[in-house]
Scaffold this active site. Structure first.
Site, PDB file in Angstrom:
ATOM      1  N   LYS B 100       0.879  -1.155   0.000  1.00 25.59           N
ATOM      2  CA  LYS B 100       0.000   0.000   0.000  1.00 25.59           C
ATOM      3  C   LYS B 100       0.919   1.207   0.000  1.00 25.59           C
ATOM      4  O   LYS B 100       1.597   1.491   0.994  1.00 25.59           O
ATOM      5  CB  LYS B 100      -0.912   0.016   1.230  1.00 25.59           C
ATOM      6  CG  LYS B 100      -1.723   1.299   1.316  1.00 25.59           C
ATOM      7  CD  LYS B 100      -2.557   1.422   2.567  1.00 25.59           C
ATOM      8  CE  LYS B 100      -3.031   2.866   2.700  1.00 25.59           C
ATOM      9  NZ  LYS B 100      -3.837   3.107   3.888  1.00 25.59           N
ATOM     10  N   GLY B 161      -7.967   9.357   9.541  1.00 24.40           N
ATOM     11  CA  GLY B 161      -8.297   9.463  10.964  1.00 24.40           C
ATOM     12  C   GLY B 161      -9.271  10.565  11.316  1.00 24.40           C
ATOM     13  O   GLY B 161      -9.574  10.769  12.486  1.00 24.40           O
ATOM     14  N   ALA B 187      -9.549   5.721   3.955  1.00 21.09           N
ATOM     15  CA  ALA B 187      -9.353   6.807   4.915  1.00 21.09           C
ATOM     16  C   ALA B 187     -10.520   7.786   5.004  1.00 21.09           C
ATOM     17  O   ALA B 187     -11.126   8.147   4.009  1.00 21.09           O
ATOM     18  CB  ALA B 187      -8.082   7.599   4.620  1.00 21.09           C
ATOM     19  N   GLY B 188     -10.806   8.181   6.241  1.00 24.13           N
ATOM     20  CA  GLY B 188     -11.774   9.240   6.487  1.00 24.13           C
ATOM     21  C   GLY B 188     -13.141   8.773   6.952  1.00 24.13           C
ATOM     22  O   GLY B 188     -13.959   9.570   7.393  1.00 24.13           O
ATOM     23  N   ASN B 209      -9.153   2.166   9.443  1.00 28.19           N
ATOM     24  CA  ASN B 209      -8.428   1.787  10.640  1.00 28.19           C
ATOM     25  C   ASN B 209      -9.006   2.495  11.864  1.00 28.19           C
ATOM     26  O   ASN B 209      -9.626   1.898  12.737  1.00 28.19           O
ATOM     27  CB  ASN B 209      -6.951   2.102  10.474  1.00 28.19           C
ATOM     28  CG  ASN B 209      -6.058   1.550  11.582  1.00 28.19           C
ATOM     29  OD1 ASN B 209      -4.861   1.434  11.412  1.00 28.19           O
ATOM     30  ND2 ASN B 209      -6.603   1.187  12.742  1.00 28.19           N
ATOM     31  N   THR B 210      -8.869   3.822  11.875  1.00 30.40           N
ATOM     32  CA  THR B 210      -9.260   4.598  13.052  1.00 30.40           C
ATOM     33  C   THR B 210     -10.737   4.448  13.404  1.00 30.40           C
ATOM     34  O   THR B 210     -11.080   4.393  14.584  1.00 30.40           O
ATOM     35  CB  THR B 210      -8.938   6.085  12.824  1.00 30.40           C
ATOM     36  OG1 THR B 210      -7.602   6.182  12.329  1.00 30.40           O
ATOM     37  CG2 THR B 210      -9.049   6.885  14.101  1.00 30.40           C
TER      38      THR B 210
END
Lengths: 86, 258
Positions: B100, B161, B187-188, B209-210
């Site tokens: 990635k 995040g 992301a986001g 992830n977050t």
């Protein structure tokens, strides 16, 4: 007494027996060779060379592995502090 | 949805949710959350081994590379040189040719440096890497990444995040229509509805992830994300009704009392 040389491992100075190999160093540090990458003086080593490559005075060794990641927080580059996800 | 498999560079995935492994309390929690998410693809970072405290366990003792597709990232890299170095180290650590690719442009936004990204991707593809690039929601850049040989593109929904959700659905939609490789919205995402929306737009997968690791109950959120991605995919395949300004009665008028 065996001769001692100074090397740098993951940014820290370390004594090492003259004539020892990268493989010896990994064993001494209790690091399993599977799933680690080793960079010797900025050159990425082939795993099969670990046992043949002798360490020399002033060598810079970086030993890396996989940690938790996906979102780059609390992350520093090589040479900018040691990191291990809790 | 039995045969609704996602295929990237010849690899087949059942789940359309990709998850990161950062920010968890410990490896046990990471493992439980990943299991609850049903994800096949799991991202990891490459960092120095802690040589002073060898009691620290290895992440891959908890996430079996035989069970999951391990996707190392170049997170934290702000230059092409750094990204190349980390990608090569990841491959040397012996999981696969998958990477990635992140080349970040700025610490505050963590937005990608797309010029650096394209440059690094070219080099890595030449070296035989399978490059999955983390990119902006810019259709032209996405197309360029495909042209140089990326088998999928991973545009952001919002800053990493941030939990802001899908900030630019129209650009993402254009990327999905323009680009002929799988699109992973990366992301986001903040919560389940964000993930569902990404999938309803037509994304092939969502990476996060977050949103999971940072939730009050990460394991419950991981499960929520599993269903959200699945529901969003089903809704996309089913085809939603068009939006209209006024009502259309769903019960017949015929047979009502005079």
């Amino acid at each position: 007494m065996a001769e001692v040389i100074q090397i740098q491992v993951n940014g820290e100075q370390r004594d090492c027996r003259a004539g020892s190999t990268v493989g010896d160093l990994l064993r001494e540090l209790a690091i399993k060779t599977e799933r680690v990458a080793v960079e010797l003086n900025l050159e990425i080593m082939d795993r099969t060379d670990f046992e043949h490559r002798n360490l020399k005075e002033g060598d810079r060794v970086e030993i890396l592995s996989f940690i938790g990641g996906g979102a780059p927080m609390d992350i520093h580059g090589i040479g900018r502090g040691s990191v291990h996800a809790e | 949805m039995q045969n609704d498999r996602l295929i990237i560079a010849g690899r087949e995935f059942t789940s359309r949710l990709f998850v990161g492994t950062g920010k968890y309390k410990d490896f046990a929690e990471t493992q439980k959350a990943i299991e609850a998410s049903g994800a096949d693809v799991v991202t990891v970072a490459v960092r120095r081994v802690n040589i002073t405290d060898r009691s620290k366990e290895n992440l891959l003792d908890y996430i079996d590379p035989k069970k999951y597709t391990i996707l190392p990232n170049t997170a934290g890299c702000y230059t092409v040189e750094d990204a190349l170095r980390y990608a090569r180290l990841a491959r040397a650590a012996g999981v696969s040719d998958l990477i990635k690719l992140e080349v970040l442009g700025d610490e505050r936004t963590l937005f990608p440096d797309t010029a650096g990204l394209i440059e690094a991707a070219k080099v890595l593809i030449k070296e035989g890497f399978i490059v999955l690039p983390y990119t902006n929601d810019d259709p032209i850049v996405a197309q360029k990444l495909v042209d140089i040989g990326c088998p999928a593109v991973m545009p952001l929904a919002a800053p990493i995040g941030s939990g802001l959700g899908i900030r630019n659905p129209y650009n993402l939609k254009i990327i999905m229509e323009m680009v002929k490789v799988p699109i992973v919205v990366d992301a986001g995402v903040g919560t389940a509805s964000d993930a569902a929306l990404a999938m309803e737009l037509g994304a092939d997968a969502v990476l996060m992830n977050t949103a999971i690791a940072g939730a009050q109950d990460p394991i419950a959120m991981a499960e929520a994300m599993k269903y959200a991605v699945y529901a969003g995919r089903l809704a996309y395949k089913a085809g939603r009704i068009p939006r209209k300004l006024y009502a259309t009665a769903s019960s017949p008028i015929e047979g009502m009392l005079q």
